[in-house]
Design an enzyme around this catalytic site. Structure first.
Site, PDB file in Angstrom:
ATOM      1  N   CYS A  30     -38.518 -12.793  13.759  1.00 52.20           N
ATOM      2  CA  CYS A  30     -38.685 -11.840  12.663  1.00 52.20           C
ATOM      3  C   CYS A  30     -39.898 -10.957  12.892  1.00 52.20           C
ATOM      4  O   CYS A  30     -40.716 -11.180  13.794  1.00 52.20           O
ATOM      5  CB  CYS A  30     -38.825 -12.600  11.331  1.00 52.20           C
ATOM      6  SG  CYS A  30     -40.471 -13.288  11.066  1.00 52.20           S
ATOM      7  N   CYS A  33     -39.403 -17.991  15.973  1.00 50.04           N
ATOM      8  CA  CYS A  33     -38.779 -17.019  15.071  1.00 50.04           C
ATOM      9  C   CYS A  33     -38.960 -15.610  15.619  1.00 50.04           C
ATOM     10  O   CYS A  33     -40.029 -15.251  16.126  1.00 50.04           O
ATOM     11  CB  CYS A  33     -39.399 -17.125  13.680  1.00 50.04           C
ATOM     12  SG  CYS A  33     -38.698 -15.988  12.469  1.00 50.04           S
ATOM     13  N   CYS A  64     -43.413 -12.817  12.501  1.00 51.35           N
ATOM     14  CA  CYS A  64     -43.839 -13.768  13.521  1.00 51.35           C
ATOM     15  C   CYS A  64     -44.299 -13.099  14.819  1.00 51.35           C
ATOM     16  O   CYS A  64     -44.611 -13.782  15.795  1.00 51.35           O
ATOM     17  CB  CYS A  64     -42.734 -14.796  13.770  1.00 51.35           C
ATOM     18  SG  CYS A  64     -42.561 -15.951  12.373  1.00 51.35           S
ATOM     19  N   ASP A  76     -22.680  -8.602  -9.112  1.00 48.68           N
ATOM     20  CA  ASP A  76     -22.672  -9.498 -10.256  1.00 48.68           C
ATOM     21  C   ASP A  76     -22.268  -8.709 -11.491  1.00 48.68           C
ATOM     22  O   ASP A  76     -22.480  -7.499 -11.574  1.00 48.68           O
ATOM     23  CB  ASP A  76     -24.059 -10.116 -10.439  1.00 48.68           C
ATOM     24  CG  ASP A  76     -24.057 -11.260 -11.426  1.00 48.68           C
ATOM     25  OD1 ASP A  76     -22.971 -11.615 -11.911  1.00 48.68           O
ATOM     26  OD2 ASP A  76     -25.147 -11.785 -11.713  1.00 48.68           O
ATOM     27  N   HIS A 120     -39.269 -12.356   7.203  1.00 46.22           N
ATOM     28  CA  HIS A 120     -39.268 -13.701   7.777  1.00 46.22           C
ATOM     29  C   HIS A 120     -38.376 -14.637   6.974  1.00 46.22           C
ATOM     30  O   HIS A 120     -37.544 -15.375   7.544  1.00 46.22           O
ATOM     31  CB  HIS A 120     -40.679 -14.284   7.832  1.00 46.22           C
ATOM     32  CG  HIS A 120     -40.685 -15.756   8.132  1.00 46.22           C
ATOM     33  ND1 HIS A 120     -40.567 -16.256   9.410  1.00 46.22           N
ATOM     34  CD2 HIS A 120     -40.714 -16.844   7.296  1.00 46.22           C
ATOM     35  CE1 HIS A 120     -40.535 -17.584   9.365  1.00 46.22           C
ATOM     36  NE2 HIS A 120     -40.629 -17.963   8.095  1.00 46.22           N
ATOM     37  N   ASP A 150     -26.386 -16.763  -3.122  1.00 43.77           N
ATOM     38  CA  ASP A 150     -27.327 -15.650  -3.234  1.00 43.77           C
ATOM     39  C   ASP A 150     -28.536 -16.139  -4.007  1.00 43.77           C
ATOM     40  O   ASP A 150     -28.432 -17.074  -4.816  1.00 43.77           O
ATOM     41  CB  ASP A 150     -26.695 -14.461  -3.978  1.00 43.77           C
ATOM     42  CG  ASP A 150     -26.775 -14.640  -5.491  1.00 43.77           C
ATOM     43  OD1 ASP A 150     -27.665 -14.036  -6.117  1.00 43.77           O
ATOM     44  OD2 ASP A 150     -25.967 -15.411  -6.046  1.00 43.77           O
TER      45      ASP A 150
END
Length: 376
Positions: free
Chosen positions: A303, A301, A306, A90, A331, A263
């Site tokens: 991740c 999930c 989890c 940015d 997650h 984003d």
């Protein structure tokens, strides 16, 4: 070196691939925010595991520390943080806006005081590009003039005109062929001004176009309407990026309005504050109802969070253990990554409207209204 292939369209949504020298970016796609060269709390390998193709760094923050010259001496932003894929930086325009009373904008530059030590800094369009070239990002953003909403017509028109002039100045000094330059469309919530800005910028040779000046005080419905108006006047053969947005609902609503890239700090910021995104809506893991809950946040999930129970995650946050924010940040980024993959598959299958309706109802929202030509 940069090319966007638009492969499928369905209900206003676009499935494409943005080709860069450092790899392909599948769209629609979400970029995790690594403001100062790190996605807060996660290793680069953990970020990559979420399915992200491109991450974001910030010109303003990296200019202050460690300094863009230091980043360059460390081998550039990619080598410094260990990310091999594309990086977008940015320009610093939003940070200048967020500093409020600390900044002053003239035609020449944005002048402001550092939030770290109060040092006076002048950010011109030319200096913004100089910093981004030193960082070595794959996509650089032009410096734009961001204002808060609501704003007067005079303020919006002034910021729009200055953003166009600054975009030209950025284009004039950008001289690295391995770095794409994206323009930013301003214009507040005014359809006529958005069309004017998009049309003028689309006539210039940029590799992509961003919808800026949103998520600064408007309602979600105003954001969606403005995004739809703006994308109507952007080149279909170039990627479209909606800056700083947003919730899972925001992503799907704006994909339906022709946006390709997003984003936002929301998945990691909320993760650090014990809020998890799921297909049934957000879960606040500090709540006592989760004290002895043996279930994971989401059953299907994969991740890091989890692998554990909701009760354990709640304990980590209540004990102020740093592992809690790390696990839940992972997650949430995994959830966003999966949402993007599922959206791409739905567009390819010609079923984006059905997919979006199912997700929105699961989150407690009414389905979006779409026609053969997109959202209306």
């Amino acid at each position: 070196m940069f090319r966007f292939d638009l492969q499928h369209e369905c209900d206003g949504a676009r499935r494409g691939v943005f080709h860069t020298p450092r790899g392909d970016v599948q769209t629609p796609g979400f970029m995790p925010v690594g403001t100062v060269g790190t996605v807060k709390g996660l290793t680069i390998d953990q970020v990559a595991a979420t399915g992200a193709d491109m991450i974001l760094g910030n010109t303003y923050h990296l200019r202050l520390r460690p300094g863009h010259e230091t980043v360059a001496r460390l081998g550039g932003l990619h080598k410094m943080c260990g990310w091999d894929g594309p990086i977008l930086t940015d320009s610093g325009g939003f940070q200048v806006f967020s500093l409020g009373a600390l900044n002053r904008v003239t035609e020449h530059a944005a002048t402001f005081r550092s939030h770290l030590d109060g040092a006076k800094i002048e950010l011109t369009p030319e200096h913004s590009i100089e910093i981004q070239q030193a960082l070595g990002s794959d996509v650089a953003m032009v410096l734009d003039h961001v204002i808060a909403l609501p704003a007067s017509a005079t303020e919006v028109e002034d910021a729009l005109a200055r953003s166009i002039r600054w975009a030209k100045r950025c284009r004039d000094v950008a001289d690295r062929p391995e770095q794409a330059l994206f323009a930013i469309v301003q214009g507040g919530l005014d359809p006529v001004l958005r069309r004017q800005c998009a049309t003028e910028l689309a006539s210039m040779p940029f590799e992509g176009y961003a919808v800026g000046g949103l998520s600064v005080g408007e309602t979600p419905e105003e954001m969606y309407a403005t995004a739809a108006i703006t994308t109507e006047y952007l080149p279909p053969e170039k990627p479209r990026y909606l800056m700083g947005v947003g919730t899972p609902r925001d992503l799907l609503e704006n994909i339906a309005r022709g946006i390709d890239l997003f984003d936002c700090v929301m998945p990691t910021r909320n993760g650090r504050n014990a809020l998890a995104f799921t297909d049934e809506g957000p879960i606040k893991l500090r709540n006592a109802v989760h004290r002895e809950d043996t279930r994971p946040v989401m059953e299907d999930c994969v991740c890091l969070a989890c692998r554990h129970s909701r009760g354990y995650l709640r304990h980590l946050f209540n004990a102020n253990e740093m592992l809690g924010p790390i696990l839940l940040s992972h997650h949430n980024l995994m959830y966003y990554g999966r949402l993007m993959r599922e959206a791409r598959a739905a567009i390819e299958a010609g079923q984006f409207s059905e997919f979006a309706t199912m997700k929105l109802r699961g989150w407690g929202f009414e389905p979006m209204s779409v026609s053969a030509n997109g959202v209306h």
